[in-house]
Structures are given as C-alpha cells and as structure tokens.
Enzyme design. Structure first.
Site, PDB file in Angstrom:
ATOM      1  N   GLU A  95       0.591 -11.852  13.554  1.00 51.11           N
ATOM      2  CA  GLU A  95       0.311 -10.436  13.761  1.00 51.11           C
ATOM      3  C   GLU A  95      -1.187 -10.162  13.686  1.00 51.11           C
ATOM      4  OE1 GLU A  95       1.435  -6.011  12.112  1.00 51.11           O
ATOM      5  OE2 GLU A  95       1.745  -7.719  10.821  1.00 51.11           O
ATOM      6  N   GLU A 111     -11.343  -1.699   5.466  1.00 57.85           N
ATOM      7  CA  GLU A 111     -11.968  -1.965   4.172  1.00 57.85           C
ATOM      8  C   GLU A 111     -11.243  -3.124   3.475  1.00 57.85           C
ATOM      9  OE1 GLU A 111     -11.413   1.091   5.380  1.00 57.85           O
ATOM     10  OE2 GLU A 111     -13.543   1.535   5.677  1.00 57.85           O
ATOM     11  N   TYR A 156       7.597  -0.341   4.105  1.00 60.63           N
ATOM     12  CA  TYR A 156       6.701  -1.050   3.180  1.00 60.63           C
ATOM     13  C   TYR A 156       5.885  -0.025   2.382  1.00 60.63           C
ATOM     14  CZ  TYR A 156       7.387  -5.737   5.336  1.00 60.63           C
ATOM     15  OH  TYR A 156       7.891  -6.935   5.793  1.00 60.63           O
ATOM     16  N   SER A 157       5.100   0.790   3.095  1.00 59.47           N
ATOM     17  CA  SER A 157       4.146   1.682   2.407  1.00 59.47           C
ATOM     18  C   SER A 157       4.828   2.770   1.596  1.00 59.47           C
ATOM     19  CB  SER A 157       3.236   2.355   3.433  1.00 59.47           C
ATOM     20  OG  SER A 157       2.488   1.408   4.124  1.00 59.47           O
TER      21      SER A 157
END
Lengths: 383, 374
Positions: free
Chosen positions: A242, A368, A125-126
């Site tokens: 999740e 965040e 994904y990242s």
C-alpha cells in the site's frame, strides 16, 4: 486459467488497457467523488465476470495472482484511464488478511462474498483518540458466550453508510502491558441494533467519511481473524505494498495535466512568474516519477520495500497540493467558485481538485508520521 | 541476454566505477584534502589528476575508438557525484564534459586528446564573454593570422591548466584554437570564488594560438559539450548534497542541548527528513536524466533534459547546504566545520552554466517549442 505473470509486461499492459478502454463506462472516468456501490455496480459485475476484481489475490481464491510488477502495471493503467477503484476495502484490506491469517471456513465463506460484493466492507481502524497513533484505540470487544460484545466509536470510516460489514481493530485485553498488545482483528455486520452510523460532511460538501458508534453490538466469536490479541501485528504485516501505491505519481500527474490546459485557456502562461512556478511543479512531478521508478524496480526484482518508500508519499502529496493551489491562482477571481469553470472547450472544477488534495497529506499515516518514520528508520536519528 | 540482464550488467559496471572512484578519493584524504588545497591558495593536485587518469576517469565518456572507455554520460555522472562528495578541486567535470567534449567532437585525432585522457595535462575552455555591465555578452574575441585578441570570462580551471581551448570569432565564423598558458600577450586575471577556486578572466593581445577547428561545427560542438557539462555539474551537486546531509546527520546525532541530542527533537528530525527526500528526488532525477541523454542524439531533446537535471540539482543543493548550516547552529557559520565547504562549493556550481531559474526557463521553452511543433 491465464497465467498473467507469464506474459511480457508490454503484452499484459496492452491487455489491461484494452479491457479498460473498451469496457469502463465513460461517465465514470475520473469520478471526482467516492461512488456508492449502486453507482458502479454495473462495472463491478463486468470486472467480476472477467475475474479481475482482486488482481493481487492468489488465483485459488479467485484473484488474478499478479506479481508485484504486473500489479503495478494494472494499477497504473487503472489510474491512467481514470478507472474508479470502486468499493475495494474488501479486496484491498480485509481479503488479504483473511487469506493470510483466516481459517479455512473463514476463507470459504467470506472471500467469494467480497469478490461478488455481496458484502460491502468498510474499515474500522481510526478512533477519535487513535488516528496515526493507532495503538491508542479504545473500542472494546468482550467475549460473552458465543459472541463478542462491542462498545466504542470509530471515525473517518470511509463509506460506512454504504457498507454491510466492518472490519475493525478492537481492544480485547485492556490489561496488556503494552498499548500495541491486546488488540484483535474482528469482522462485524453493520445491520443490527447497537450499530449507529453518522455521516461526516467534508470541506468540499461530500459525504465520504462516517462515524460509527457501537453500543453492545454483537458479532459471533468465529468472526475473529487470526489469534486473539495479535491484531496489531497482523494489520501491520500488510502495509508494504500500500505504501508504494499511496506514493504513486498518478494523482499529481492528472492534476498537472488539468492545470496546464486550464492555465493555457486562462492565459496564465503569459506571466513569467507563473511559467516558472508551473515549470517547478512539472519538474517536481517528473523527478518524482524517477524516484518512483527506483522503488518500482525494487519490487520488480522481488525485493521488499523498506521504510524509505515513505518519501514517495510525502513528496507527491505535497506536490499535488501545490499544483492544485496553482490552479486556484490561475483561476484568479474565480478561485473561490464552486462547480466547473468553462475554459475554451474544457471544463475544470478548480475547487474540487484543491479539496481532493487536502486529505492526501493526512490519510495513510499523516505526512508528519511519515517523517517520523523516515527520521528513525532511515536517517537513524535518536528517539 | 534479455533486456533486464543488459540493464543490470550496466548497473553493475556503474557500481564498480563508483566504488573505485570513492576509494580513490577517500584514500587521498576525502574532503580534508579540499580544505588543504584551498588553504594553499586554490588549484589542484597534479598527482591526483594522474591517479584519476589511471582509473580511467577522464576518458569515461569518450568513445572506445577514440581512446576512451565509452561508458557514456551516466558513468561520467557517477564520477561527478563522487567528486562532489569530497569536493575534489581537480578539473574532472571540466575535462570530461568540456575539454574532451569539444575535442572528441571536433578533432578526435589531436594528440591533446590522449594527453587529457592520460591526465598529463588539463586544458581550460574559454568560451564565454563579459559585457560592459558584467552580464554575459556575445563573442567578440577574435582570431586571425594565428593570433588572438580580445578577452574571455568565467574560465573555470584557469589556474593549473597547461593551456586554453578558446572559442573565438574569425571572418568565416567561429573557430576553436589552442593557446598555451604561458603564451605571449596572455594576461590571466584570477577572480576568487566562494570555494577558493579561481575563475579566470583572460585577455589576449596578439596571443599566438593554433587553430583546431572552424565553422558551424564549432558552435554545435560547443553547445553539445556545454549541455553535457551542465548535466555533469548537476551530478556533482547531487553528490555534494548527499554528503552535506550525512555530515549534518552525524552532527545532530551527537550535538547535545537541553541534555539531549538535538536530532531527537521532532522539528529537527522533520527538517532533516525533508532535506533527505529532496536529495533522493534529485539523485533519482539527475541519474535518470543522464541515462536518457545517453540514449538520445538529438540536441533539441538532450538540451532540456540537461536543464531539468541542473534545475533540480541546484534547487536541492541550495536548500540542503543552507539548511545544513542552520542545523549546525553557530558552528556552521565558522570555517572550522566542513559543512561550510559544501555550502561554498554549491554556490560556485550553482552559478556555473546557469542556475535553477535559468534552466527551468530553458526546459519550459523547449517544452513549449515541442508542443507547438506537434
């Protein structure tokens, strides 16, 4: 086939506990690192023989078919006994997507291979420019005859160096009007020219994360799961459960137990300041458990969780970090020493738990980002 | 009925109780009423006390065979949260936890029980004393031959109560006596608290009083009533904290700076989220603690649970009300905005019956003692 959901919670818990306690190898309990498959293969075979690899999957696909309440119990017992989750990206992430959005052929082909670990999956994904802002991803997949041709880079790919396949979000329509559109969900084999894996050494000296580079790598068109350009909505659809898992009290509870025995051995409790800070941390964990129970009850009543479940993750991960910092303080001059410290008859690796706590506030959507979610979706603050 | 059905019907009872308490307080004027009563010199509204009594509020934790609703501390906590939301000055926690807590354990047949449950009177409880340096000290106030001598400190609800339940010493040990507010030889020195209420310093010189109970039972009942009240005060703080956040959210959604609502700035959003998370943890922790106390009778177990609740609630309320002032900016420092009322009430409730550091110590010591016993 056993209908686990028909059992009482207590009966089911007992059954799961007995199996873990009898069968899970002692030397693998509470492993401080993510194991390579070879290290836990033996355990995986046992789980597979028992039919317990995929607790959340429907029974027709080889899962246990557990409802939310039973699933929480299963995971609680797993964590309590320090059972390693093993290589569960296939079971946890790509499997459910294939079950929900895949074709008959995809289900028949991939699901049994996930359960048997014939294929070992990692998650793509990242990217360097798309972490929490996933919609910003740039890895391209273009149709060329019967294949997709993939170019780009993934990062923070957990255990990619020990995986045979990667499931990934890729950009298939760069001209889509919104960033979230034009993204597809694609499966690809790792063992081919054009896929290059480089490990990333972490602060603690482990190699858990990798970068994966794609240079004209190929995957057949039938490896597209779901509709073309709809990958974003699909991936998001599966996050709900999740999110309670990631906010469960277990990591902090285990660390607190370690802190207590370590601090006792070191005489840290003689200091009233330490006593108060320990009490603060212990109460932070205890009251988190009360909040966690509220969300778990929601699941048990069959309700879906709202965005407010994000608060569990924020609280417990930051609490986990404070506990591991107290551990370092209790170690005094040994606070910077690598490896286990012997205290009485327990041995505690102070730095390993400290390091382990660091990424918890980053992964799964940084804290965040969780705060951004809560401020908009729960508090209704303006954009 | 299954276990789950029983639990959910209890939950439903509590929800209804919460709704009726909230409606009652909102109809009476919400937190505006707190400001008016404060400006009128403190004290509370006797009419409101009667209305609360009609709704069954005071007898909520008194067993049914003693004229109450028998709903336990969890229900008391629900009401305390609602009291906290509107910072109602009526002696609700005081009556449920302390005065009725003492009487129902020591003399459940006393006519004052029914009067308290019925909202006809309120009784303040005088049990602590001040040492020469100002810190809490052992009891020296004495009762002999129907008369009280000495003094008591930190008497909450001293203004507006018709009488005092006084824990005094006599040769045979502790004794609980009742004295009227206008009794001879009783001087009440009012110390104004941050929220405008008063904490009474009482001095007795041959003040007539009637004995209600004596002996070790008095000490035991006092300790248990104080533990209950501690947990209820925690619930009041949780209600107060939740409302303080709501007020602050309303403010930062509308207050504009640099042509935008300040609530659109990420730094403000993250602080607001942290306060909200802290409040949710406190709410879950305190409610769980009260429910646990209802299923426990052993004081050795109940005491640290109440301490856990108060420690959590004080830590949360302190941080929430102070940050709420900061998020309001300069107007938060003025008396014109309601948020200050919440800060001031939190100061008073935090100091009452032990602050967070104190209760963490109690909790920790109980945990150690339990560990040593095993």
């Amino acid at each position: 086939m056993t209908d686990w959901n028909a059992m009482s919670d207590a009966e089911f818990r007992k059954e799961v506990r007995q199996f873990f306690e009898a069968e899970y190898p002692e030397e693998l309990r509470h492993l401080p690192h993510r194991p390579k498959f070879a290290e836990i293969e033996h355990w995986h075979r046992k789980l597979h023989a028992k039919g317990w690899v995929a607790p959340a999957w429907p029974a027709e696909f080889g899962g246990m078919g557990l409802n939310a309440a039973k699933l929480l119990i299963f995971y609680e017992e797993q964590q309590r006994w320090g059972v390693n989750r093993g290589r569960d990206m296939g079971v946890q992430m790509v499997g459910p997507l294939i079950i929900k959005f895949g074709t008959r052929e995809q289900k028949d082909y991939w699901l049994p291979r996930i359960l048997s670990c014939e294929d070992i999956w990692c998650q793509g994904y990242s990217e360097p420019g798309a972490g929490s802002d996933l919609a910003n991803l740039r890895t391209r997949a273009e149709i060329d005859g019967d294949d997709f041709v993939i170019n780009g880079q993934k990062i923070w790919t957990t255990m990619a160096h020990d995986a045979t396949h990667i499931f990934m979000l890729v950009r298939t329509d760069p001209d889509a009007p919104k960033k979230q559109q034009g993204i597809s969900f694609l499966l690809a084999p790792m063992d081919q020219p054009g896929v290059d894996v480089r490990t990333i050494t972490t602060l603690s000296g482990e190699t858990e994360f990798c970068e994966v580079f794609f240079d004209n790598a190929r995957t057949p068109r039938e490896n597209l799961v779901g509709e073309l350009n709809k990958g974003w909505t699909m991936a998001k659809a599966l996050l709900s459960f999740e999110r309670i898992f990631i906010g469960s009290p277990s990591l902090a509870q285990n660390a607190l137990g370690q802190l207590e025995s370590f601090a006792r051995g070191r005489g840290a409790f003689d200091d009233p300041v330490f006593r108060d800070r320990f009490a603060q941390a212990a109460l932070d964990v205890e009251d988190h458990a009360a909040l966690y129970a509220r969300f778990a009850d929601q699941l048990k009543r069959g309700e879906t969780l709202g965005a407010d479940v994000s608060m569990l993750k924020i609280w417990v991960t930051e609490c986990f970090q404070r506990i591991t910092e107290l551990m370092i303080e209790a170690a005094g001059p040994d606070g910077g020493t690598i490896g286990p410290l012997q205290v009485g008859n327990v041995s505690v690796d102070v730095l390993s738990s400290f390091y382990k706590a660091r990424p918890t506030t980053i992964y799964g959507g940084s804290n965040e980002i969780q705060r951004n979610i809560l401020s908009k979706a729960v508090l209704g603050l303006p954009g | 009925m299954t276990q789950t059905d029983i639990l959910s019907s209890e939950q439903e009872d509590l929800r209804l109780l919460r709704e009726s308490a909230r409606t009652l307080f909102e109809r009476a004027g919400g937190s505006d009423r707190a400001r008016k009563l404060r400006d009128a010199g403190g004290g509370f509204d006797a009419e409101m006390v009667r209305e609360l009594a009609e709704a069954g509020v005071f007898g909520v934790a008194v067993p049914e065979d003693q004229g109450g609703l028998g709903m336990g501390l969890a229900a008391g906590g629900v009401i305390a949260e609602e009291v906290g939301r509107v910072i109602a000055p009526e002696p609700v926690v005081l009556t449920i936890g302390l005065s009725l807590g003492l009487l129902r354990r020591l003399c459940p047949d006393h006519p004052k029980m029914a009067q308290l449950i019925g909202g006809e009177i309120s009784l303040a409880v005088a049990w602590q004393e001040r040492g020469p340096g100002g810190a809490p000290a052992d009891a020296t106030c004495r009762y002999a031959d129907g008369k009280l001598t000495g003094g008591k400190a930190w008497v909450v609800g001293a203004t507006g109560s018709q009488g005092f339940l006084v824990v005094a010493e006599q040769d045979e040990g502790p004794v609980l006596v009742l004295t009227e507010a206008d009794a001879d030889g009783l001087v009440i020195d009012k110390r104004t608290q941050a929220d405008g209420s008063s904490s009474g310093e009482l001095s007795f010189s041959g003040t007539p009083a009637a004995e209600l109970a004596r002996g070790d039972a008095v000490q035991a009942a006092l300790e248990e009533a104080v533990v209950d009240t501690t947990a209820l005060a925690a619930a009041e703080l949780v209600g107060l904290s939740g409302r303080a956040i709501e007020i602050t959210l309303d403010y930062i959604k509308t207050r504009e700076q640099f042509d935008k609502p300040i609530g659109s700035f990420q730094v403000i959003q993250h602080r607001a989220v942290d306060l909200n998370v802290m409040c949710e943890v406190a709410q879950a922790g305190v409610r769980a603690a009260l429910a646990q106390m209802d299923s426990e009778t052993d004081p050795k177990v109940r005491t640290p649970i109440a301490s856990r609740a108060k420690a959590r609630a004080v830590t949360a309320a302190k941080k929430i009300t102070r940050d709420a002032i900061q998020l309001h900016g300069a107007v938060g420092y003025t008396d014109e905005f309601d948020i200050g009322l919440y800060l001031n009430r939190a100061l008073v409730l935090s100091a009452w019956l032990g602050d967070d550091t104190y209760h963490r110590r109690i909790w920790f010591e109980a945990r150690e003692a339990e560990g040593a016993a095993q």
